[in-house]
Design an enzyme around this catalytic site. Structure first.
Site, PDB file in Angstrom:
ATOM      1  N   ARG A  88       1.060  -1.384   0.251  1.00 42.22           N
ATOM      2  CA  ARG A  88      -0.055  -0.059  -0.458  1.00 42.22           C
ATOM      3  C   ARG A  88       0.788   1.496  -0.154  1.00 42.22           C
ATOM      4  O   ARG A  88       0.045   2.496   0.320  1.00 42.22           O
ATOM      5  CB  ARG A  88      -1.018  -0.135   0.897  1.00 42.22           C
ATOM      6  N   ASP A 133       0.010 -14.165   1.208  1.00 37.94           N
ATOM      7  CA  ASP A 133      -1.087 -13.022   2.275  1.00 37.94           C
ATOM      8  C   ASP A 133      -0.182 -14.674   3.071  1.00 37.94           C
ATOM      9  O   ASP A 133      -0.954 -16.133   1.978  1.00 37.94           O
ATOM     10  CB  ASP A 133      -1.905 -12.672   2.510  1.00 37.94           C
ATOM     11  N   TYR A 208      -4.174 -17.638  14.692  1.00 39.24           N
ATOM     12  CA  TYR A 208      -5.377 -17.162  13.826  1.00 39.24           C
ATOM     13  C   TYR A 208      -6.750 -18.247  13.872  1.00 39.24           C
ATOM     14  O   TYR A 208      -7.477 -17.835  13.947  1.00 39.24           O
ATOM     15  CB  TYR A 208      -5.218 -16.779  12.536  1.00 39.24           C
TER      16      TYR A 208
END
Length: 401
Positions: A88, A133, A208
């Site tokens: 980004r 990812d 996660y």
């Protein structure tokens, strides 16, 4: 498949899977064709992809400064790359990602290729890192998850019982065929610039899966680790197999090195890491050891774990900004190269301050057996990309042999 770009055309599938390893769609996505991407992506439309495993000792990438540093060999300059260098902070990244969800972008080979190459073109870094990812292999085997903006990976049905483990099946190359395709395109274009493959480490993936998303304190994760050690060990063992298989796919497609990211493992004490995590991380590194590519291990807040992370099987240990490089070397011990470790926040300071702080890192690393310059964590989204370009040039100039 959720949305895939390949060759000169494009195919879109809406709302349903369409083959082995397909990733389920929650909503209609924008379909990107080769013509939608920048003109400088034309390399992805021409040339033959390299055969699997072509990164050999005779390849141009093998003699790169990055791989030499990883092997603790003399280098022409200290090599530089940045975690999250493809992301980004780059306006060109935001442009090609517009309207495309994160996980959708990870299964589009031409888009992955373009994004991976963007920081190499702009910053002249010494290595590219594959754009993906850490949860991609989990979704590829059918785990229902998504990356929510501002939150991170969110698991629809967390893994918390022995019965849940059945959902963690083995990963096959067909599950992630888009990775093989993208790396073939990348190695054809990168030439002498090495490509780093990567994956999430078993502990971070487990966190996660058990928590259902990001967690500050990892309460459920630690509760399983402490209270159900057998279940925990089986969970990490399965994740080690999945991670090892994912890295193998990347290496066989042409990746010259791999990095294992253990983002959350700094939450553990050394004794807990040794007993409950190290065996699984070591299994991952052992799985790719026969390929002979450098293996990098990085975690955040892992100053007290550096020696153990090297012991797990890494050839290169990443050091975050909290520990000076010379102290990091002392903790890791001999026989390992180190990677790091400028504080990412320094890049928001004036150029002379950035250079002064970079000089401190270089001075602390002067006596290391091998040093790869990096940040102590990933590039922040609002970082000025020109600051990164200037930093690469500064390190190269200051360390030229």
């Amino acid at each position: 498949m959720r949305g895939r770009v390949g060759g000169t055309g494009a195919s879109c599938r809406e709302g349903h899977p369409s083959g082995p390893g397909s990733l389920p769609l929650r909503a209609k996505i924008r379909c990107v064709s080769a013509n939608d991407l920048p003109q400088d992506l034309s390399f992805a439309r021409s040339g033959d992809a390299p055969s699997p495993g072509q990164q050999t000792k005779t390849s141009a990438a093998h003699e790169s400064a990055f791989l030499k540093a990883c092997r603790r060999e003399p280098v022409p300059h200290t090599p530089v790359w940045f975690m999250r260098q493809a992301g980004r902070s780059l306006p060109e990244y935001l442009k090609v990602r517009e309207g495309i969800a994160m996980l959708d972008s990870c299964v589009m080979p031409e888009l992955v290729t373009e994004i991976t190459l963007q920081p190499v073109r702009r910053h002249k870094v010494d290595a590219a890192i594959y754009y993906s990812d850490i949860v991609v292999p989990l979704r590829a085997i059918g785990i229902d998850l998504d990356i929510k903006p501002g939150v991170g990976p969110v698991i629809a049905d967390p893994i918390r019982t022995r019965a849940d483990l059945a959902r963690l099946r083995d990963l096959t190359p067909d599950d992630v065929h888009y990775v093989t395709e993208a790396i073939g395109m990348l190695t054809a274009e990168l030439g002498a610039t090495p490509l780093i493959g990567f994956a999430g480490a078993p502990f971070t993936l487990a966190s996660y899966l058990v928590e259902g998303g990001p967690s500050r304190n990892h309460e459920r994760t630690k509760a399983m680790m402490y209270g159900e050690p057998e279940l925990w060990a089986e969970l990490l063992d399965r994740l080690a197999d999945i991670t090892g298989a994912f890295l193998k796919v990347q290496i066989e497609a042409g990746a010259s090195a791999v990095q294992l990211f253990d983002s959350w493992v700094g939450a553990l004490a050394p004794a807990d890491y040794r007993r409950s995590v190290l065996p699984a991380s070591a299994k991952v590194f052992d799985a790719v050891a026969p390929y002979g590519v450098p293996r990098i291990h990085f975690g955040v807040g892992t100053g007290e774990l550096l020696g153990l992370m090297g012991e797990a099987g890494a050839d290169v240990v990443g050091v975050d900004w909290r520990v000076p490089m010379d102290e990091g070397a002392r903790r890791v011990g001999p026989g390992k190269a180190l990677q790091g470790n400028l504080d990412p926040a320094v890049l928001f300071a004036p150029t002379e301050t950035v250079e002064a702080k970079a000089r401190e890192v270089l001075d602390a690393a002067a006596g290391l057996e091998g040093h790869v310059f990096n940040l102590g964590h990933g590039v922040m989204p609002t970082t000025d990309p020109d600051a990164l370009t200037r930093l690469v040039e500064y390190v190269h100039t200051q360390t030229a042999r």
